[in-house]
Design a protein around this motif. Structure first.
Motif, short mmCIF file in Angstrom:
data_model
loop_
_atom_site.label_atom_id
_atom_site.label_comp_id
_atom_site.label_asym_id
_atom_site.label_seq_id
_atom_site.Cartn_x
_atom_site.Cartn_y
_atom_site.Cartn_z
N TYR A 75 0.83 -1.20 0.00
CA TYR A 75 0.00 0.00 0.00
C TYR A 75 0.87 1.26 0.00
N GLU A 76 1.88 1.29 0.86
CA GLU A 76 2.76 2.46 0.95
C GLU A 76 3.50 2.68 -0.36
N GLN A 77 3.96 1.60 -0.99
CA GLN A 77 4.64 1.73 -2.28
C GLN A 77 3.70 2.31 -3.33
N ALA A 78 2.49 1.80 -3.38
CA ALA A 78 1.51 2.30 -4.35
C ALA A 78 1.20 3.78 -4.09
N ARG A 79 1.06 4.14 -2.82
CA ARG A 79 0.78 5.54 -2.47
C ARG A 79 1.92 6.45 -2.92
N ARG A 80 3.17 6.03 -2.65
CA ARG A 80 4.34 6.83 -3.08
C ARG A 80 4.40 6.92 -4.61
N ASP A 81 4.24 5.77 -5.27
CA ASP A 81 4.35 5.75 -6.73
C ASP A 81 3.26 6.58 -7.40
N SER A 82 2.09 6.64 -6.80
CA SER A 82 1.00 7.39 -7.41
C SER A 82 1.22 8.90 -7.34
N LEU A 84 4.13 10.32 -8.06
CA LEU A 84 5.19 10.67 -8.99
C LEU A 84 4.62 11.40 -10.20
N SER A 85 5.49 12.11 -10.91
CA SER A 85 5.01 12.86 -12.08
C SER A 85 4.62 11.94 -13.23
N VAL A 86 5.29 10.79 -13.34
CA VAL A 86 4.93 9.81 -14.36
C VAL A 86 4.39 8.58 -13.62
N VAL A 87 3.13 8.31 -13.80
CA VAL A 87 2.47 7.27 -13.04
C VAL A 87 2.02 6.16 -13.98
N ASP A 88 2.35 4.92 -13.62
CA ASP A 88 1.85 3.76 -14.35
C ASP A 88 0.71 3.17 -13.52
N TRP A 89 -0.50 3.55 -13.86
CA TRP A 89 -1.66 3.15 -13.07
C TRP A 89 -1.90 1.65 -13.12
N LEU A 90 -1.45 0.99 -14.18
CA LEU A 90 -1.62 -0.46 -14.24
C LEU A 90 -0.78 -1.14 -13.17
N ILE A 91 0.44 -0.65 -12.96
CA ILE A 91 1.30 -1.22 -11.93
C ILE A 91 0.74 -0.89 -10.55
N ILE A 92 0.32 0.34 -10.35
CA ILE A 92 -0.24 0.74 -9.05
C ILE A 92 -1.49 -0.07 -8.74
N ASP A 93 -2.34 -0.27 -9.74
CA ASP A 93 -3.54 -1.08 -9.56
C ASP A 93 -3.17 -2.49 -9.14
N ASP A 94 -2.16 -3.06 -9.76
CA ASP A 94 -1.70 -4.41 -9.41
C ASP A 94 -1.17 -4.45 -7.97
N ILE A 95 -0.36 -3.47 -7.59
CA ILE A 95 0.20 -3.42 -6.23
C ILE A 95 -0.92 -3.28 -5.19
N LEU A 96 -1.87 -2.39 -5.45
CA LEU A 96 -2.97 -2.20 -4.50
C LEU A 96 -3.84 -3.44 -4.39
N ASN A 97 -4.10 -4.09 -5.51
CA ASN A 97 -4.89 -5.32 -5.45
C ASN A 97 -4.17 -6.41 -4.66
N ARG A 98 -2.86 -6.51 -4.84
CA ARG A 98 -2.07 -7.47 -4.06
C ARG A 98 -2.14 -7.13 -2.58
#
Length: 154
Positions: A75-82, A84-98
Motif C-alpha cells: 500500500y505504501e509503495q503504491a501511495r508513493r508511486d501514485s 510521482l510525475s509519471v504514473v503507471d496506473w496499471l502497476i499501481i492497480d496491481d500493487i494495491l490489489n495485491r
C-alpha cells in the motif's frame, strides 16, 4: 498492375495502423479503469489500520503479521508511486490489489480455527485413525467441545 499492387500495399498498411489504433485505445481504456480502481482502493485502504488483534488460533500470529506487514508495504509503495510525475496506473492497480488480497487473507487466517487431530478409542479396528481429522467445518462449534481457542486451551 503496379497501381493495383500499390492499392493493396496501402490497404495492408491501413489495416495494420487500424489494429495499432484499436490496441492503443484498448490500452488507454485499461489504464483509465486501473486509475479509477486504484484511487478507490487507495482511499479505502487509507483508513485501514493493518492490524488484527484477535486470532482464533494464536499459532497463526506470525503468518497474520507477515501478511499484514506485506500488505502495508505494498500500500505504501503504491501511495508513493501514485504521487510521482509519471504514473503507471496499471502497476499501481496491481500493487494495491495485491495489498488488498493480503489484508483479506490475513483476516481469513486470523479467523481460522486451530487444527486438532482426533484419536479413535475403537480398538476393534485394525487401522489407525491417527492423523485423520474429525473436524466438521459445518458444525457451529467448529468441531471443539469447549473453550474459545484464542488462548490455546480447549
Amino acid at each position: 498492375m503496379q497501381s493495383y499492387d500499390q492499392v493493396i500495399d496501402v490497404r495492408s498498411r491501413a489495416e495494420a495502423e487500424s489494429e495499432v489504433l484499436e490496441s492503443t485505445q484498448q490500452r488507454v481504456a485499461d489504464i483509465r479503469r486501473a486509475k479509477e480502481r486504484s484511487r478507490t482502493l487507495m482511499d479505502q485502504m487509507s483508513r485501514e489500520s493493518f492490524t488484527i488483534s484477535e486470532l482464533r488460533d494464536s499459532s497463526r500470529r506470525n503468518e497474520v503479521d507477515r501478511l499484514l506487514s506485506q500488505s502495508r508495504l505494498d500500500y505504501e509503495q503504491a501511495r508513493r508511486d501514485s504521487s510521482l510525475s509519471v504514473v503507471d496506473w496499471l502497476i499501481i492497480d496491481d500493487i494495491l490489489n495485491r495489498s488488498h488480497r493480503q489484508a483479506k487473507e490475513a483476516v481469513v487466517c486470523s479467523q481460522t480455527e486451530p487444527y486438532v487431530p482426533s484419536f479413535s478409542s475403537d480398538t476393534s479396528s485394525s487401522s489407525s485413525t491417527l492423523g485423520s481429522s474429525s473436524f466438521d467445518s459445518s458444525s457451529s462449534s467448529g468441531g471443539f467441545d469447549s473453550g474459545s481457542g484464542s488462548d490455546g486451551s480447549y
